[in-house]
Scaffold this active site. Structure first.
Site, PDB file in Angstrom:
ATOM      1  CG  HIS A 426      -0.179  -4.789  11.379  1.00  0.00           C
ATOM      2  ND1 HIS A 426       0.910  -5.247  12.089  1.00  0.00           N
ATOM      3  CD2 HIS A 426      -1.250  -5.374  11.940  1.00  0.00           C
ATOM      4  CE1 HIS A 426       0.511  -6.083  13.028  1.00  0.00           C
ATOM      5  NE2 HIS A 426      -0.798  -6.178  12.964  1.00  0.00           N
ATOM      6  CE  LYS A 619      13.144  -7.504   5.524  1.00  0.00           C
ATOM      7  NZ  LYS A 619      12.958  -6.683   6.713  1.00  0.00           N
ATOM      8  NE  ARG A 620       4.318  -8.406   3.215  1.00  0.00           N
ATOM      9  CZ  ARG A 620       3.953  -7.168   2.888  1.00  0.00           C
ATOM     10  NH1 ARG A 620       3.468  -6.900   1.694  1.00  0.00           N
ATOM     11  NH2 ARG A 620       4.060  -6.191   3.762  1.00  0.00           N
ATOM     12  CE  LYS A 625       7.824  -6.086   3.873  1.00  0.00           C
ATOM     13  NZ  LYS A 625       8.036  -5.803   5.302  1.00  0.00           N
ATOM     14  CB  THR A 730       8.812  -9.246  13.897  1.00  0.00           C
ATOM     15  OG1 THR A 730       8.261  -9.876  12.755  1.00  0.00           O
ATOM     16  CG2 THR A 730       7.743  -8.446  14.612  1.00  0.00           C
ATOM     17  CE  LYS A 734      10.417 -13.341  13.484  1.00  0.00           C
ATOM     18  NZ  LYS A 734       9.552 -13.194  12.318  1.00  0.00           N
TER      19      LYS A 734
END
Length: 886
Positions: A426, A619-620, A625, A730, A734
């Site tokens: 991942h 998100k985290r 990110k 992901t 969504k």
């Protein structure tokens, strides 16, 4: 001296025979001896037990079974009856003293009864058929709420809603009473949950294995702008789990290894001494959509093998130490990802991983041995998928079972192991590829360290034979990193011990073959490596999260078949120009934004305009990110608005920037990003000059049920990781499935989403993955100049516009002085320019709606059902097992 009393006789229970005692694992300890009924008996044993029951008793039992087996409710009245029965008997509550929580409990228990019937039939069907099963090992399962999912999957939500209405309750209020299952944190865990849903919906025989975290990762609260971690008491009432107190496994830690010759002259290793902790199983039913298949998620909780309480210590006044064993044992399954900044934290994390892997492997092996097959059949009956590197210890553990306990020779055991496991990678981030120090392994798992050294030696000898002139390769591919102290590279162990390794997006799968696993491609060839692009379950992320949109789509496609075959969405393109369809599509989006605006008002006290553009990044929280890029962009926008005249401001598109996500407890830089977001929000949201033109919101304790409110309300969502760092993502899927658009880099699944939906319907910016290394190099050794717009943002921060500038110095200096590893400055101008393009596009609402509808119509590829079919065919070699007709 009194004679030692004889041991108490163990009487066989009515439901299961006693197991055979196995050999010692240490002084005074023996392996667990349980045998199971429903999941433990093989077909032949079930038949022999049936045959042993006298004929009259069997006839009476069958008659009772026919008369008393619940059939499940089918009408609102039948549902009400079941719900009220549970409220009055299971909960011992009078209906006159019934609040929303009690009604949730009654509703959940009524649906649970239905699931249990399917669950038992599924397990019995899988046992009798005795075909290959999938075991999915994941440290995280971010399941979300179970009730709504169960109601939709069995097709009874409308029936329950009507029944609840007649009892005086609203369905939304009842659903909101449920705690999210706190078994995960980010995309890794949500992917695992989507996969379990698809495995059941597609009728694959499969079990998930995880840990039953008592307090989750943590419940996030924001105090004075800072993240504060508090326990998440999600287990206060959980009707969806079943404690299996008869399923216990004794897990060993520490101790030492002795070797001796057995009667056949074989050298046998015995792991002795140390500490034993008991694993107790808890099972969670996982229902499929519109099928009787209900698979199992087994979670392990830790408790002291010696019991919860030492009476002798308590009676002698040692009150604290009387429960010390239990407290020490329970810490193993207390928290997801204990802070590993300290050595004790590292040991606890490794302990947690072995505890879960060992208990799961024991269970899997026990179930296989019931079939009385030979060991060579193990890979044809069992497929174990490792979700990232966390379950890698399952590889040496299975080897230990086969060699030390079952007496197989090494080569035969290794052949079985390497055909059984598949490994999903991942990440390509070096810091996320797990490594454990050899001294820690030696202390905690001495036998496993020996096994890993043996695996490594055999592998390196193989490499040496095939690449005799490339000696540098030996150190590059070795599982043991020759550092100080020596480290065990878990990703390498996972790769070597698996027959297939897959990435989770095309770019990611190409990157792992050209970067972190480049040498292994030479060793094994490219066929060992494959790609399975991630997907999401449309049942939860469209049908459950956005029911009005799901119904609108169903009205145009002639039913809900698209929820089992998402590729049918392409037919929606026929309605892109349909005025009625467009109007209702737009109304649904606005209603979802009103719902989110209400949630923001209720939880933060900030009032936002539902007509504004909702810009979301949830998100985290992690530097790769790049939430910091987003909030710097927000500050840039704020400074621009402040510099405008009133006339210029009237032309602006109002925007609400919404953030959410948790930072790991020991990750100070991520926590600083959260603090900056909240400080910017405090200033911007109270600036009367700005008003509704810009709002900044941080939603605390982001989880699945909040995502179900946020995703349908998004206009634009941010997937802006540094190119080449996000494996897949992901959440981007969504948002698109719910009619939102993306601003993103060419990273992870963004690339495949772009290919599916078209470049005109996504807003891409930033540098490409192939340029990242050169840019980083030039930052350190060449010329590095800060983007001027970003410099102005930093000046505002330094000037104290958002509070004490020292609080943000590490965040700013990481970009200005320490190489800007995540290329925030390099991508900033491109990011801001693309945000201006989004503003312009949003002004033309007709064109915007066309983009949104087209995006939804082209999302058919990104279903977790497609992923599972690809895994089943390419990696697991497993077939669906449809439920038997009742």
């Amino acid at each position: 001296m009194a004679a030692t009393p004889p041991p108490r006789e163990r009487r066989p229970s009515m439901s299961a025979p006693l197991g055979d005692l196995q050999g010692p694992v240490g002084p005074g300890f023996s392996r667990p001896k349980h045998k199971r009924t429903v999941t433990g008996f093989g077909p032949s044993e079930i038949k022999s037990v049936e045959a042993s029951i006298p004929e009259p008793q069997r006839a009476a039992r069958d008659l009772i079974k026919i008369l008393q087996t619940p059939k499940g409710f089918t009408t609102p009245e039948e549902f009400e009856k079941e719900c009220v029965r549970h409220i009055e008997t299971t909960l011992a509550r009078s209906l006159y003293n019934c609040d929303e929580f009690a009604t949730y409990a009654g509703t959940a228990l009524a649906f649970r009864d239905r699931l249990i019937l399917d669950w038992n039939r599924t397990q019995q069907n899988q046992t009798f058929t005795d075909q290959k099963r999938v075991y999915y090992l994941s440290l995280e399962f971010l399941m979300g709420r179970a009730l709504d999912n169960a109601m939709l999957n069995v097709g009874m939500k409308d029936v329950a809603a009507k029944g609840l209405s007649e009892l005086g309750f609203r369905m939304e209020d009842i659903i909101s009473q449920e705690h999210d299952a706190a078994l995960g944190n980010g995309g890794l865990g949500r992917l695992a949950a989507c996969f379990l849903d698809s495995l059941a919906s597609l009728n694959y025989p499969a079990w998930g294995y995880g840990l039953r975290y008592r307090y989750g990762i943590f419940k996030q609260e924001v105090v004075d702008g800072y993240q504060v971690e508090v326990p998440d008491y999600w287990l206060d009432f959980n009707p969806w789990e079943f404690a299996r107190h008869d399923i216990t496994v004794d897990i060993q830690f520490y101790g030492h290894v002795t070797k001796y010759q057995d009667d056949d002259g074989r050298t046998v290793s015995a792991w002795e001494g140390g500490e034993i902790v008991r694993a107790v199983a808890y099972d969670v039913p996982v229902p499929g959509y519109q099928t009787g298949t209900t698979n199992n998620l087994r979670l392990w909780a830790s408790k002291a093998a010696s019991g919860e309480f030492d009476f002798q210590k308590f009676n002698s006044g040692e009150y604290e130490s009387s429960v010390a064993d239990q407290q020490r044992a329970e810490t193993i399954s207390a928290v997801l990802y204990p802070n590993d900044n300290l050595e004790r934290g590292k040991e606890l994390r490794l302990k947690q991983q072995y505890f879960w892997c060992a208990a799961s492997l024991y269970d899997i092996v026990r179930r296989f041995k019931k079939t009385k097959r030979s060991w060579k059949d193990f890979p044809s009956q069992v497929a174990i998928q490792l979700n990232d590197t966390h379950p890698t210890l399952a590889i040496p553990e299975l080897l230990r079972i086969l060699v030390d306990q079952e007496g197989l020779d090494w080569d035969e055991a290794w052949s079985i192991v390497s055909k059984t496991f598949g490994y999903t990678n991942h990440t390509v981030l070096p810091e996320a590829l797990e490594k454990w120090s050899v001294p820690l392994f030696q202390h905690l798992l001495p036998r496993h360290l020996q096994i890993i050294y043996d695996i490594n030696l055999n592998f390196l000898q193989y490499v040496e034979r095939n690449f005799p002139k490339d000696r540098d390769m030996l150190s590059r591919v070795s599982i043991i990193e020759e550092s100080n102290p020596k480290m065990i590279r878990m990703a390498y162990l996972a790769l070597i011990g698996s027959h297939k390794v897959n990435g989770v997006a095309e770019l990611h799968s190409d990157l792992i073959k050209t970067t972190i696993f480049k040498d292994f491609v030479k060793v094994y060839g490219p066929d060992k490596f494959t790609n399975v692009t991630n997907g999401i379950t449309p049942r939860r992320w469209l049908h459950q999260a956005n029911p009005r949109l799901s119904e609108l789509i169903a009205s145009k496609l002639g039913g809900h078949e698209f929820l089992k075959d998402l590729t049918l969405l392409h037919k929606l393109e026929n309605y892109v120009d349909d005025k009625e369809f467009r109007k209702e599509f737009q109304e649904i989006k606005y209603a979802n934004k009103v719902r989110l605006a209400k949630h923001i008002q209720d939880t933060t006290g900030v009032s936002v305009n539902a007509s504004a553009l909702f810009d979301v990044q949830v998100k985290r929280i992690h530097e790769y990110k790049r939430q910091q890029l987003n909030i710097f962009g927000v500050i840039h926008r704020y400074l621009a608005i402040k510099a405008m005249s009133p006339e210029e401001r009237k032309k602006l598109v109002p925007r609400v920037s919404i953030f959410g996500g948790k930072a790991a407890p020991g990750y100070w830089m991520a926590k600083t990003v959260i603090y900056l977001i909240n400080q910017v929000g405090k200033v911007v949201n109270n600036d009367k000059d700005v008003g509704d033109l810009l709002k900044v919101i941080f939603l605390e304790d982001y989880n699945v049920s909040k995502a179900e409110i946020i995703c349908p309300a998004s206009d634009i969502s941010e997937h802006i990781s540094t190119a080449g760092t996000e494996a897949s993502g992901t959440s981007n899927m969504k948002f698109c499935l719910n009619g939102g658009l993306i601003i993103g880099t060419c990273d992870g699944a963004n690339i495949e989403i772009t290919r599916e939906i078209g470049e005109n319907n996504i807003f891409l910016f930033g540098n490409l993955a192939e340029d990242v290394e050169d840019l980083r190099h030039s930052h350190l050794y060449g010329t590095y100049s800060l983007d001027l717009s970003l410099a102005a943002v930093f000046d505002a921060i330094h000037g104290g516009m958002f509070g004490d500038a020292n609080a943000f110095s590490a965040l700013v200096n990481g970009i200005v002085e320490h190489g800007d590893y995540y290329l925030v400055s390099d991508d900033f101008a491109s990011y801001c320019k693309t945000q201006e393009l989004i503003d312009d596009a949003y002004k033309n609402q007709e064109e915007w709606i066309t983009k949104c509808i087209t995006t939804v119509a082209r999302m058919g590829f990104f279903s977790s059902d497609r992923c599972i079919d690809e895994y089943a065919e390419m990696i697991w070699n497993v077939e669906p097992l449809p439920p038997k007709e009742q």
